[in-house]
Design a protein around this motif. Structure first.
Motif, PDB file in Angstrom:
ATOM      1  N   GLY A  59       0.814  -1.309   0.120  1.00 39.09           N
ATOM      2  CA  GLY A  59       0.039   0.034   0.218  1.00 39.09           C
ATOM      3  C   GLY A  59       0.872   1.156   0.235  1.00 39.09           C
ATOM      4  O   GLY A  59       2.070   1.233   0.352  1.00 39.09           O
ATOM      5  N   TRP A  60       0.175   2.284  -0.260  1.00 39.45           N
ATOM      6  CA  TRP A  60       0.802   3.818  -0.294  1.00 39.45           C
ATOM      7  C   TRP A  60       0.908   4.137   1.138  1.00 39.45           C
ATOM      8  O   TRP A  60       0.307   3.665   2.095  1.00 39.45           O
ATOM      9  CB  TRP A  60       0.166   4.848  -1.036  1.00 39.45           C
ATOM     10  N   SER A  61       1.503   5.364   1.241  1.00 47.60           N
ATOM     11  CA  SER A  61       1.729   5.761   2.486  1.00 47.60           C
ATOM     12  C   SER A  61       0.461   6.255   3.214  1.00 47.60           C
ATOM     13  O   SER A  61       0.481   6.516   4.447  1.00 47.60           O
ATOM     14  CB  SER A  61       2.961   6.825   2.533  1.00 47.60           C
ATOM     15  N   PHE A  62      -0.649   6.472   2.435  1.00 44.92           N
ATOM     16  CA  PHE A  62      -1.838   7.121   2.902  1.00 44.92           C
ATOM     17  C   PHE A  62      -2.784   6.016   2.993  1.00 44.92           C
ATOM     18  O   PHE A  62      -4.049   6.214   3.504  1.00 44.92           O
ATOM     19  CB  PHE A  62      -2.461   8.143   2.116  1.00 44.92           C
ATOM     20  N   SER A  63      -2.425   4.614   2.859  1.00 40.64           N
ATOM     21  CA  SER A  63      -3.473   3.650   3.105  1.00 40.64           C
ATOM     22  C   SER A  63      -4.209   3.704   4.528  1.00 40.64           C
ATOM     23  O   SER A  63      -5.125   2.947   4.614  1.00 40.64           O
ATOM     24  CB  SER A  63      -2.917   2.233   2.798  1.00 40.64           C
ATOM     25  N   ASP A  64      -3.459   4.143   5.383  1.00 41.11           N
ATOM     26  CA  ASP A  64      -3.822   3.825   6.800  1.00 41.11           C
ATOM     27  C   ASP A  64      -5.244   4.642   6.793  1.00 41.11           C
ATOM     28  O   ASP A  64      -6.301   4.524   7.289  1.00 41.11           O
ATOM     29  CB  ASP A  64      -3.052   4.542   7.837  1.00 41.11           C
ATOM     30  N   SER A  65      -5.285   5.986   6.031  1.00 46.84           N
ATOM     31  CA  SER A  65      -6.452   6.984   5.960  1.00 46.84           C
ATOM     32  C   SER A  65      -7.772   6.025   5.455  1.00 46.84           C
ATOM     33  O   SER A  65      -8.922   6.462   5.768  1.00 46.84           O
ATOM     34  CB  SER A  65      -6.013   8.103   4.969  1.00 46.84           C
ATOM     35  N   GLU A  66      -7.495   5.179   4.725  1.00 46.11           N
ATOM     36  CA  GLU A  66      -8.741   4.532   4.106  1.00 46.11           C
ATOM     37  C   GLU A  66      -9.535   3.823   5.142  1.00 46.11           C
ATOM     38  O   GLU A  66     -10.770   3.607   5.171  1.00 46.11           O
ATOM     39  CB  GLU A  66      -8.121   3.625   2.831  1.00 46.11           C
ATOM     40  N   VAL A  67      -8.592   3.215   6.094  1.00 46.66           N
ATOM     41  CA  VAL A  67      -9.316   2.537   7.159  1.00 46.66           C
ATOM     42  C   VAL A  67      -9.846   3.405   8.086  1.00 46.66           C
ATOM     43  O   VAL A  67     -10.981   3.100   8.416  1.00 46.66           O
ATOM     44  CB  VAL A  67      -7.946   1.866   7.895  1.00 46.66           C
ATOM     45  N   TYR A  68      -9.314   4.516   8.343  1.00 45.08           N
ATOM     46  CA  TYR A  68      -9.916   5.647   9.020  1.00 45.08           C
ATOM     47  C   TYR A  68     -11.121   6.172   8.523  1.00 45.08           C
ATOM     48  O   TYR A  68     -12.281   6.507   9.212  1.00 45.08           O
ATOM     49  CB  TYR A  68      -9.214   6.686   9.355  1.00 45.08           C
ATOM     50  N   LYS A  69     -11.322   6.354   7.152  1.00 49.07           N
ATOM     51  CA  LYS A  69     -12.426   6.873   6.401  1.00 49.07           C
ATOM     52  C   LYS A  69     -13.695   5.782   6.415  1.00 49.07           C
ATOM     53  O   LYS A  69     -14.602   6.057   6.552  1.00 49.07           O
ATOM     54  CB  LYS A  69     -12.038   7.201   4.921  1.00 49.07           C
ATOM     55  N   GLY A 125       1.810   8.046  21.337  1.00 51.41           N
ATOM     56  CA  GLY A 125       0.505   8.384  20.631  1.00 51.41           C
ATOM     57  C   GLY A 125       0.865   8.589  19.207  1.00 51.41           C
ATOM     58  O   GLY A 125      -0.220   8.574  18.306  1.00 51.41           O
ATOM     59  N   TYR A 126       2.059   8.459  18.566  1.00 46.87           N
ATOM     60  CA  TYR A 126       2.225   8.295  17.170  1.00 46.87           C
ATOM     61  C   TYR A 126       1.436   7.106  16.596  1.00 46.87           C
ATOM     62  O   TYR A 126       1.511   6.020  17.166  1.00 46.87           O
ATOM     63  CB  TYR A 126       3.699   8.405  16.974  1.00 46.87           C
ATOM     64  N   LEU A 127       0.934   7.261  15.651  1.00 45.99           N
ATOM     65  CA  LEU A 127       0.179   6.137  15.158  1.00 45.99           C
ATOM     66  C   LEU A 127       0.299   6.301  13.314  1.00 45.99           C
ATOM     67  O   LEU A 127      -0.351   7.162  12.692  1.00 45.99           O
ATOM     68  CB  LEU A 127      -1.300   6.186  15.464  1.00 45.99           C
ATOM     69  N   ASN A 128       1.000   5.272  12.993  1.00 45.25           N
ATOM     70  CA  ASN A 128       1.391   5.146  11.312  1.00 45.25           C
ATOM     71  C   ASN A 128       1.934   3.965  11.058  1.00 45.25           C
ATOM     72  O   ASN A 128       2.930   3.601  11.696  1.00 45.25           O
ATOM     73  CB  ASN A 128       2.094   6.537  11.205  1.00 45.25           C
ATOM     74  N   THR A 129       1.737   3.541  10.078  1.00 43.91           N
ATOM     75  CA  THR A 129       2.322   2.097   9.632  1.00 43.91           C
ATOM     76  C   THR A 129       3.070   2.277   8.544  1.00 43.91           C
ATOM     77  O   THR A 129       3.585   1.049   8.275  1.00 43.91           O
ATOM     78  CB  THR A 129       0.868   0.978   9.271  1.00 43.91           C
ATOM     79  N   CYS A 130       3.555   3.456   8.125  1.00 45.65           N
ATOM     80  CA  CYS A 130       4.436   3.548   7.094  1.00 45.65           C
ATOM     81  C   CYS A 130       5.820   3.985   7.541  1.00 45.65           C
ATOM     82  O   CYS A 130       7.004   3.870   6.528  1.00 45.65           O
ATOM     83  CB  CYS A 130       3.979   4.268   5.868  1.00 45.65           C
ATOM     84  N   PHE A 131       5.857   4.703   8.613  1.00 49.02           N
ATOM     85  CA  PHE A 131       6.832   5.478   9.169  1.00 49.02           C
ATOM     86  C   PHE A 131       7.161   5.112  10.603  1.00 49.02           C
ATOM     87  O   PHE A 131       6.358   4.894  11.186  1.00 49.02           O
ATOM     88  CB  PHE A 131       6.872   6.976   8.865  1.00 49.02           C
ATOM     89  N   GLY A 132       8.476   5.415  10.928  1.00 46.66           N
ATOM     90  CA  GLY A 132       8.847   5.347  12.124  1.00 46.66           C
ATOM     91  C   GLY A 132       9.012   3.800  12.798  1.00 46.66           C
ATOM     92  O   GLY A 132       9.252   3.803  14.190  1.00 46.66           O
ATOM     93  N   HIS A 133       9.131   2.668  12.076  1.00 45.18           N
ATOM     94  CA  HIS A 133       9.335   1.634  12.791  1.00 45.18           C
ATOM     95  C   HIS A 133      10.461   0.818  12.000  1.00 45.18           C
ATOM     96  O   HIS A 133      10.599   1.233  11.057  1.00 45.18           O
ATOM     97  CB  HIS A 133       7.953   0.698  12.971  1.00 45.18           C
ATOM     98  N   ALA A 134      10.696  -0.440  12.624  1.00 51.93           N
ATOM     99  CA  ALA A 134      11.789  -0.981  12.020  1.00 51.93           C
ATOM    100  C   ALA A 134      11.548  -1.629  10.267  1.00 51.93           C
ATOM    101  O   ALA A 134      10.913  -1.467   9.763  1.00 51.93           O
ATOM    102  CB  ALA A 134      11.758  -2.536  12.715  1.00 51.93           C
ATOM    103  N   GLY A 135      12.854  -0.669   9.773  1.00 52.19           N
ATOM    104  CA  GLY A 135      12.684  -1.229   8.200  1.00 52.19           C
ATOM    105  C   GLY A 135      11.834  -0.119   7.625  1.00 52.19           C
ATOM    106  O   GLY A 135      11.876  -0.158   6.430  1.00 52.19           O
ATOM    107  N   GLN A 136      11.696   1.074   8.330  1.00 54.62           N
ATOM    108  CA  GLN A 136      10.858   2.257   7.762  1.00 54.62           C
ATOM    109  C   GLN A 136      11.619   3.503   7.814  1.00 54.62           C
ATOM    110  O   GLN A 136      12.740   3.594   8.684  1.00 54.62           O
ATOM    111  CB  GLN A 136       9.428   2.401   8.548  1.00 54.62           C
TER     112      GLN A 136
END
Lengths: 657, 657
Positions: free
Chosen positions: B80-90, B126-137
């Motif tokens: 997925g793209w970096s904005f795929s999280d937003s589809e879950v939220y929408k 509180g940071y919540l994102n699946t594309c940045f800020g974690h191992a391998g990202q």
């Protein structure tokens, strides 16, 4: 004067030299421009553009990329796009034609200087690329879709062809041989079954094969051509049509996808068809040309309707305001049409070349040869910003010629085309000489049987339509002088022996035993004319264009009483256009009310600012609202600075409520 | 019947709830659709689209991305793209409105299911994102231009608003609070001076601040707004206008760049202007709306002329064939206009909402709610290919509704809009009820002084133009019932007490002490009408459109005697259009000859294939070449399968040679 038989080299000094065909192109040693519209541009190209290009490539590190490979100091931070090597090769090609044309020592020195740096970067096995295959870079051929490795090599081969045909074998040619052999080894029938996402290697290999007499290069070009169109490359969001890998070229019906890619590929297809006597392939390309020129080509000869993929749109999708019409696509279109003309002798191809030369190629460079248009729209809505000559333009659009671009394919493409222009003017067959483009020049050639055909062309075309062809050497037996009468030239006449007769568009022929001093005068009608668009072109419905000779004209807002007027201007198609210097005049007016934006409130009046502006215009306008709208050659638009502009002019009296 | 006072929750169940303004929106608990055009779509959305979206996000791993963060198994190969999280939220927002609207247990279960997976992925701070800020990202906030981290968070906040206002504080709201607090800490006045390349966090923060009563979130939104427009982000090839970082919003004159970005930003600007009493900012946005709607908006209400950057073009640049008109831009335009209406009470904003709802939002989903249009062009030249319901469409275009897209922002945007639609229909002020959109519904609300305003709206609009408003509860004192009369509705009438009178476009008001059973009937003229474009819109010069009520109509090639005919069709603007069921009929013909491509040879005839096709058409056509062209609602185009289509119809009698 007496004619010294042309040295074979002179006859070979051309970009395209098929081994067979109804006509043979004359080379740079046989045709020399002596001034005029193109002579001036060729001189500016030599005096300014070539050095301009080299200095920019030095400044941006595109040349140093070769040194870094040679020195083993490559790294991931390489400057430039993956195709920046090709700009160096296109500059080398331009320099080679220029040195071959004039023997200029500066050009000669630049060729040696650049060749030395390029040669040092070549790997032992012949691979030559500064973006892949070295320390800190992706592996060779790991991104055939977008890596441009073979594309770069194709331009190296075209540069080598120019050098081989103007100066003979040298280091550049030897480097090219090793690179071509590497490609044949790697991608031959028993090698990788891949192709390059950007066609160019094919046309480079085909001509390099002709120039060296090595048929295996032509065969490799054929192999690449026939591999394409079967989903050989990975799909991309824009789709495989983007790089013509959607349909085999023999089955394709029309040009589609990225315009430069489609046209470079087509040029190679003509070369292969001719070298292989493959009439089926030649006919396929001719059909594609027919439909694409009829339905996917602008009045300027420009090709490529879309910014999104720099590509052809669908049939009739020809928006003037967002026309991409990349300068490189104009160059590529000329490559295709010239090859088709050499293969068929059909003047429709040389007609399109004239249209494209005057309205795309000539539009790109600034008068000083140091700024260029990349896109050539037919309608500029808002004036661009003045370009900073020290800045690289990140964008290919903007309404202002830029000194250089992040993707800077156009300047070097214009440079190589202008340097080799004499190679596109005339041809010979067994019985005589054919002149296709009119410029003051000296033509010194001979027929296969040794009879000299030598003429001097005197004209200030397109300033006027008079073309005097003066025979410079007598012949013992008759030969045929053929002159192209452009498709637009209704009412042309020819005068010989004091007798004037009308001639039809097509090829005019005069056959006789010409004596030195004989003169044939072709008079082309240069009165500006209205050109109406096909009604299926939705984007210019209700509009008309004005052309004068080979030049498309345009209106610039700076010539209107009020710049904003170009949005609302309508012209009177019932009177005029009247001649006006090198351009024309039409009557125009600004309708008293212009409508109301469209949108949500049909009853809403135009905003006051708008009305005020229009009122001011009305005051300025003469005789009941009508005023003269000067039209100038499109190729000179924005020469006087940023301006809005339009080629297609809305006609007064369009359907209204 | 008696009215039970509305629970506060019901009045708060709306997407937008300003703390002040001339009118107050009625919530999902106060307005309920009872069928009709929108009721059916809302039911399909609930029954099919919501589950469709969840299953695609599961299949593509967009949901698993949250699990991988929670399980510490993230890697560079994230799908997925970096904005795929937003589809879950929408989707969560859509589910929240749906559960709030109907109490549906399936929706309730889905909310808990998705919330649990989202909550597990939230970092301790509180940071919540699946594309940045974690191992391998990549590190957090290392690509503000294109990373979409804050954009994603903005959609999380909008989902939390929906949940908070329909169900109260729950895990999703708590997750959102922590995420919002993290954003305020990180990007507050003393934090990073950055902004997000895609506006959305601003509108999310502003409404979350309203819903939670925490003004600091509104203040953070203001901070982001005022930071923008100063070159805060790095430049990109498309230029900073792409993400509205070129000019501060207070100084901007028109919407430009990426349409969805521009509109989400503008929606937030209205929120901040209202919460801060910032009239200067509100007026700036109103001016931008004025000019953009007048000059950069399609007859459908669609916005965004360009595919290249999914962006607004320049003034008057409105090509129908390449109109992008992204479905999401339609949703965003409604967000902006609804906020402007709540801030001003101006009906022009609710007029545009109606136009956009019927001609953009309604056009996107297929009747079964499992396929969607992403782009909404007004002219399709060649029929698209039938879409494979099991395939992800890599492209946002193509003339066929697709089950899902690689960039799939539109399906969930349509879903959340339809689920919350009741929140856009009506408002109240201190003296009465205003109805803006007509659909069969029950409205149960009360005025600040406690007087009930309860009406039932009976209509099959837009099938017919009759809207019956039946009062459901009597009042002891007079109150005012206001009904929007659309700008297009010339000749509308209202009937009360058996008396019928004409009414003008605008707000119709009826004031009295209504008794239960009182009926007010609004009759809107539904006869199809011609709409002429502003002559400054070059792309549709010489064309006319046909509208019926709020619906824009279109011609589909499948309804013509010969599909190819749509390229050459001209219509008779002198007669008709005639009503024809829910559409219309116009007289059309195919000109005997259509011109000759344009290109290089003006004298060249159309190719034989073309002539044959036209001859066939001529035979099929009746009465001297004229035949009936059926027109159907644009929103239903391609429902019967791939077809070419056009909204703007060339008028017979355009200027000709």
């Amino acid at each position: 004067m007496t004619i010294t038989p042309q040295a074979p080299a002179a006859a070979r000094a051309v970009p395209v030299l098929p081994t067979s065909g109804p006509v043979r192109p004359l080379g740079l040693g046989q045709v020399s421009l002596t001034g005029g519209f193109w002579g001036v541009r060729q001189s500016v190209n030599a005096a300014a553009t070539l050095a301009h290009c080299e200095s920019w490539m030095e400044r941006l590190g595109w040349l140093a990329n070769f040194d870094r490979v040679a020195d083993g100091t490559t790294s991931p931070d390489r400057p430039g796009w993956s195709f920046s090597d090709s700009e160096v090769y296109k500059l080398l090609e331009a320099l080679a034609w220029e040195a071959g044309r004039t023997g200029d020592q500066g050009a000669e020195a630049a060729i040696k200087r650049l060749t030395a740096r390029v040669a040092r970067a070549q790997d032992p096995d012949g691979y030559l690329n500064t973006c892949f295959g070295h320390a800190g870079q992706q592996p060779r051929y790991s991104d055939l879709e977008m890596g441009h490795e073979l594309y770069n090599t194709g331009h190296l081969l075209q540069a080598a062809v120019a050098r081989l045909r103007t100066a003979g074998e040298d280091d550049l040619v030897r480097v090219a041989r090793r690179a071509a052999d590497h490609v044949c080894r790697t991608f031959g029938a028993d090698g990788l079954p891949g192709i390059c996402g950007h066609p160019e290697i094919e046309v480079g290999l085909a001509e390099f094969g002709r120039a060296t007499g090595e048929d295996r290069y032509v065969e490799q070009a054929r192999l690449f051509l026939d591999r394409r169109g079967h989903g050989t490359l990975r799909d991309i969001p824009l789709g495989r049509a983007y790089f013509q890998d959607d349909v085999p070229i023999r089955r394709a019906e029309v040009w589609r996808g990225h315009a430069v890619r489609a046209l470079y590929l087509t040029a190679a297809a003509v070369d292969v068809a001719v070298e292989r006597g493959d009439d089926e392939l030649l006919r396929a390309v001719q059909r594609q040309w027919e439909r694409s020129v009829e339905r996917r080509t602008y009045i300027t000869g420009g090709m490529g309707s879309r910014h999104q993929d720099e590509g052809f749109g669908e049939d009739w999708e020809l928006p003037p305001d967002r026309a991409y019409c990349e300068t490189c696509a104009g160059v590529a279109s000329i490559m295709v049409s010239w090859r088709l003309h050499l293969a068929t002798g059909d003047v429709r191809y040389t007609d399109l070349i004239e249209r494209t030369l005057y309205n795309v190629v000539a539009a790109s460079p600034s008068p000083d040869g140091r700024a260029f248009f990349y896109a050539n729209p037919l309608h500029q809505r808002s004036p661009g910003r003045p370009a900073d000559p020290s800045e690289v333009s990140p964008r290919a659009e903007g309404g202002t010629r830029a000194a250089w671009f992040e993707v800077s394919c156009c300047p070097t493409n214009v440079a190589r085309t202008l340097a080799a222009l004499a190679g596109y003017l005339a041809t010979t067959d067994d019985d005589g000489l054919q002149i296709h483009q009119y410029a003051p020049c000296a033509i010194r050639a001979e027929l296969p049987d040794g009879r000299p055909v030598a003429v001097d062309v005197e004209t200030d075309y397109p300033a006027s339509g008079t073309v005097r062809v003066r025979v410079a050497a007598g012949a013992s037996s008759p030969w045929t002088l053929s002159l192209r009468v452009p498709a637009w030239a209704d009412g042309a006449t020819v005068t010989e022996d004091g007798r004037t007769r009308p001639v039809e568009p097509g090829m005019l022929t005069v056959r006789r035993a010409f004596q030195a001093g004989d003169v044939v005068v072709l008079d082309l009608p240069m009165r500006p004319r209205l050109t109406w668009p096909d009604p299926r072109i939705d984007a210019v419905r209700g509009c008309v264009a004005v052309e004068r000779g080979p030049e498309v004209l345009c209106a610039e807002s700076r010539d209107l009483p009020e710049p904003g007027g170009l949005d609302a201007l309508v012209v009177d198609a019932g009177t005029g256009p009247e001649p006006d210097g090198g351009g024309a005049r039409v009557r125009g007016r600004i309708p008293a009310h212009t409508g109301r934006g469209w949108a949500y409130a049909p009853a809403r009046p135009a905003p006051l600012t708008e009305l005020a502006e229009l009122a001011e215009l009305a005051e300025l306008a003469e005789e009941g609202g009508w005023f003269d709208v000067p039209l100038r050659p499109y190729h000179s638009w924005a020469h006087r600075g940023p301006t809005s502009m339009r080629v297609w002019l809305p006609v007064d009296g369009a359907p209204r409520p």
